[in-house]
Design a protein around this motif. Sequence first.
Motif, PDB file in Angstrom:
ATOM      1  N   THR A   1      27.210  46.110  34.751  1.00 46.09           N
ATOM      2  CA  THR A   1      26.239  45.015  34.625  1.00 46.09           C
ATOM      3  C   THR A   1      24.844  45.554  34.293  1.00 46.09           C
TER       4      THR A   1
ATOM      5  N   LYS B   1      46.167  42.610  34.678  1.00 42.56           N
ATOM      6  CA  LYS B   1      46.607  41.261  35.014  1.00 42.56           C
ATOM      7  C   LYS B   1      48.110  41.207  35.287  1.00 42.56           C
TER       8      LYS B   1
ATOM      9  N   MET C   1      49.802  42.041  38.884  1.00 33.92           N
ATOM     10  CA  MET C   1      49.523  41.273  40.091  1.00 33.92           C
ATOM     11  C   MET C   1      50.271  39.960  40.135  1.00 33.92           C
ATOM     12  N   LYS C   2      50.435  39.482  41.384  1.00 37.33           N
ATOM     13  CA  LYS C   2      51.013  38.161  41.556  1.00 37.33           C
ATOM     14  C   LYS C   2      49.925  37.136  41.266  1.00 37.33           C
ATOM     15  N   PRO C   3      50.307  35.973  40.730  1.00 41.11           N
ATOM     16  CA  PRO C   3      49.293  34.971  40.373  1.00 41.11           C
ATOM     17  C   PRO C   3      48.439  34.592  41.586  1.00 41.11           C
ATOM     18  N   GLY C   4      47.162  34.522  41.377  1.00 42.38           N
ATOM     19  CA  GLY C   4      46.271  34.032  42.422  1.00 42.38           C
ATOM     20  C   GLY C   4      45.797  35.089  43.388  1.00 42.38           C
ATOM     21  N   ALA C   5      46.489  36.208  43.493  1.00 46.63           N
ATOM     22  CA  ALA C   5      46.093  37.211  44.469  1.00 46.63           C
ATOM     23  C   ALA C   5      45.482  38.422  43.779  1.00 46.63           C
ATOM     24  N   ILE C   6      44.488  39.002  44.415  1.00 49.62           N
ATOM     25  CA  ILE C   6      43.888  40.226  43.914  1.00 49.62           C
ATOM     26  C   ILE C   6      44.235  41.299  44.933  1.00 49.62           C
TER      27      ILE C   6
ATOM     28  N   LEU D   1      41.057  49.819  38.421  1.00 51.13           N
ATOM     29  CA  LEU D   1      41.027  48.445  37.936  1.00 51.13           C
ATOM     30  C   LEU D   1      42.462  47.960  37.750  1.00 51.13           C
TER      31      LEU D   1
ATOM     32  N   LEU E   1      32.936  47.526  37.022  1.00 53.63           N
ATOM     33  CA  LEU E   1      32.370  46.779  35.898  1.00 53.63           C
ATOM     34  C   LEU E   1      30.931  47.236  35.640  1.00 53.63           C
TER      35      LEU E   1
ATOM     36  N   SER F   1      37.693  41.728  42.352  1.00 53.00           N
ATOM     37  CA  SER F   1      37.000  41.204  43.510  1.00 53.00           C
ATOM     38  C   SER F   1      35.922  42.196  43.908  1.00 53.00           C
ATOM     39  N   ALA F   2      34.785  41.679  44.356  1.00 51.73           N
ATOM     40  CA  ALA F   2      33.719  42.558  44.827  1.00 51.73           C
ATOM     41  C   ALA F   2      33.863  42.822  46.329  1.00 51.73           C
ATOM     42  N   TRP F   3      34.791  42.120  46.977  1.00 42.96           N
ATOM     43  CA  TRP F   3      34.889  42.194  48.441  1.00 42.96           C
ATOM     44  C   TRP F   3      35.741  43.374  48.881  1.00 42.96           C
ATOM     45  N   ARG F   4      35.264  44.079  49.894  1.00 44.18           N
ATOM     46  CA  ARG F   4      36.066  45.162  50.466  1.00 44.18           C
ATOM     47  C   ARG F   4      36.621  44.744  51.833  1.00 44.18           C
TER      48      ARG F   4
ATOM     49  N   SER G   1      30.806  45.105  46.767  1.00 40.06           N
ATOM     50  CA  SER G   1      30.483  46.098  45.737  1.00 40.06           C
ATOM     51  C   SER G   1      29.494  45.522  44.733  1.00 40.06           C
ATOM     52  N   GLY G   2      28.868  46.398  43.958  1.00 51.53           N
ATOM     53  CA  GLY G   2      28.061  45.959  42.829  1.00 51.53           C
ATOM     54  C   GLY G   2      28.994  45.568  41.691  1.00 51.53           C
TER      55      GLY G   2
ATOM     56  N   GLY H   1      40.463  45.364  46.945  1.00 48.95           N
ATOM     57  CA  GLY H   1      39.078  44.906  47.021  1.00 48.95           C
ATOM     58  C   GLY H   1      38.120  45.843  46.301  1.00 48.95           C
ATOM     59  N   GLY H   2      36.944  45.334  46.013  1.00 47.57           N
ATOM     60  CA  GLY H   2      35.877  46.187  45.502  1.00 47.57           C
ATOM     61  C   GLY H   2      36.040  46.660  44.073  1.00 47.57           C
ATOM     62  N   THR H   3      37.014  46.068  43.318  1.00 55.17           N
ATOM     63  CA  THR H   3      37.243  46.565  41.958  1.00 55.17           C
ATOM     64  C   THR H   3      36.121  46.174  40.994  1.00 55.17           C
ATOM     65  N   MET H   4      35.288  45.230  41.422  1.00 54.46           N
ATOM     66  CA  MET H   4      34.174  44.868  40.537  1.00 54.46           C
ATOM     67  C   MET H   4      33.198  46.028  40.371  1.00 54.46           C
ATOM     68  N   ALA H   5      33.289  47.004  41.290  1.00 53.30           N
ATOM     69  CA  ALA H   5      32.424  48.183  41.178  1.00 53.30           C
ATOM     70  C   ALA H   5      32.664  48.918  39.869  1.00 53.30           C
TER      71      ALA H   5
END
Lengths: 317, 99
Positions: B26, B7, B10-15, B4, B24, A65-68, A17-18, B18-22
């Motif tokens: 920039t 914090k 979630m369990k520590p260390g795991a996300i 989104l 954000l 994470s940006a990964w899908r 993702s962006g 996926g793709g949640t940065m979309a």
Amino acid sequence: MATTSLKKLSEREDLLSGGHAACPGCGGTVILRQVLLAAQQDDYHVVASIATGCMEVVTTIYPNSAWRVPLVHNAFENSAATISGAEAAYRSLKRQGKYEGKVAFFAFGGDGGTYDIGLQSLSGALERGHNFTYVCYDNEAYMNTGIQRSGATPKGANTTTAPAGKVEPGKRECKKDLTAIVIAHNIPYCAQASPHQPRDLMKKAQKATVTEGPCFINVLSPCPRGWRFPPDQTIQIAQLAADTCVWPLYEIENGKLTINYKPREKKPVTEWLKSQGRFKHLFQPKNQYLVEEIQQDVDARWRRLLAREAADSEEPE
Amino acid sequence: MAELLKKDEMKPGAIGEGGTMANLYTGSWRTYRPVLDMEKCIHCLRCWILCPDSAVEISEGKRQETNLQHCKGCGICAAECPVGAIEMKLESEFMREEQ
């Protein structure tokens, strides 16, 4: 069907993702996008691991994470070892009849995590013959920690730990030829690629996906920040690397080498050096000898590649 | 689009997703904004495959407007466009217009 048609690929979801934190004009994220798009073909699902490095830092800022695709980050040195374990678990599940799907295992690493810190785990995974593909995005230094020299930094480049100054001309040593080291493992598929030719890179990623056994793709990843060039020139710089034969595009399938791109007119290496600020000092008269050495190194490697290609094409199938 | 994650969910260390940065933003990194001349565009999709920020949107094989939430204004699309359909314009000009 596996395709490199941009129109068809554009109908798929982007697997990166962006919104990630890569610098503007980053070559690394272009590579990730192209490889992931191409690899998620047919009924394959991608499972990836990534070494510590630029791409890991910018795409997995907690809690996002940006990964899908499923991604594991473990440590700097063990991207290949981590994916080996995932692949072994997958084979076990398949044997027990607990999982039916097809998985393409991909390990990613920068040049630091591949050429230097992760070399032994990469070598081990290649030797054990796991069915995975290692993609190295080679930006030729430790970029995210502040441009420290790595085994992939080319001769003459200015880095913060091999700085160019009154006495030193930047890095004095040659770049490690990692692709040659990987070829020596006699794996079924190994290639060098570059993001400026997306179809070539994606074809290679697809070949690697369907090839049984370990595969390796080394991709040049121009870095505007570390190489000192304007961010819109990332792709032109990659093109220049291929045109000057600094970064030849070739592949080795079952021991047979094919060069995928032969520039119609091989450009002098000075054009490549002039395009980036990290080589600026090489044009001082006292460093002229280095430019000549670099040209000789590039020419010698290109000649060896051409000779090997010619020899391989004569060998009986 | 994926929600989104917070914090504490979630369990520590795991996300978990996926793709949640979309989610954000920039776009504020931009100094220059790519402006596309749709009449010149030949929909070769080269800008799409070379965008580091997945900011070029395509629908049914046709180039759409750039996603300005993610675009950092690197200018690769403009530099690589074979027909020169993309022009990089100073972001401050748009700010003035919007005001």
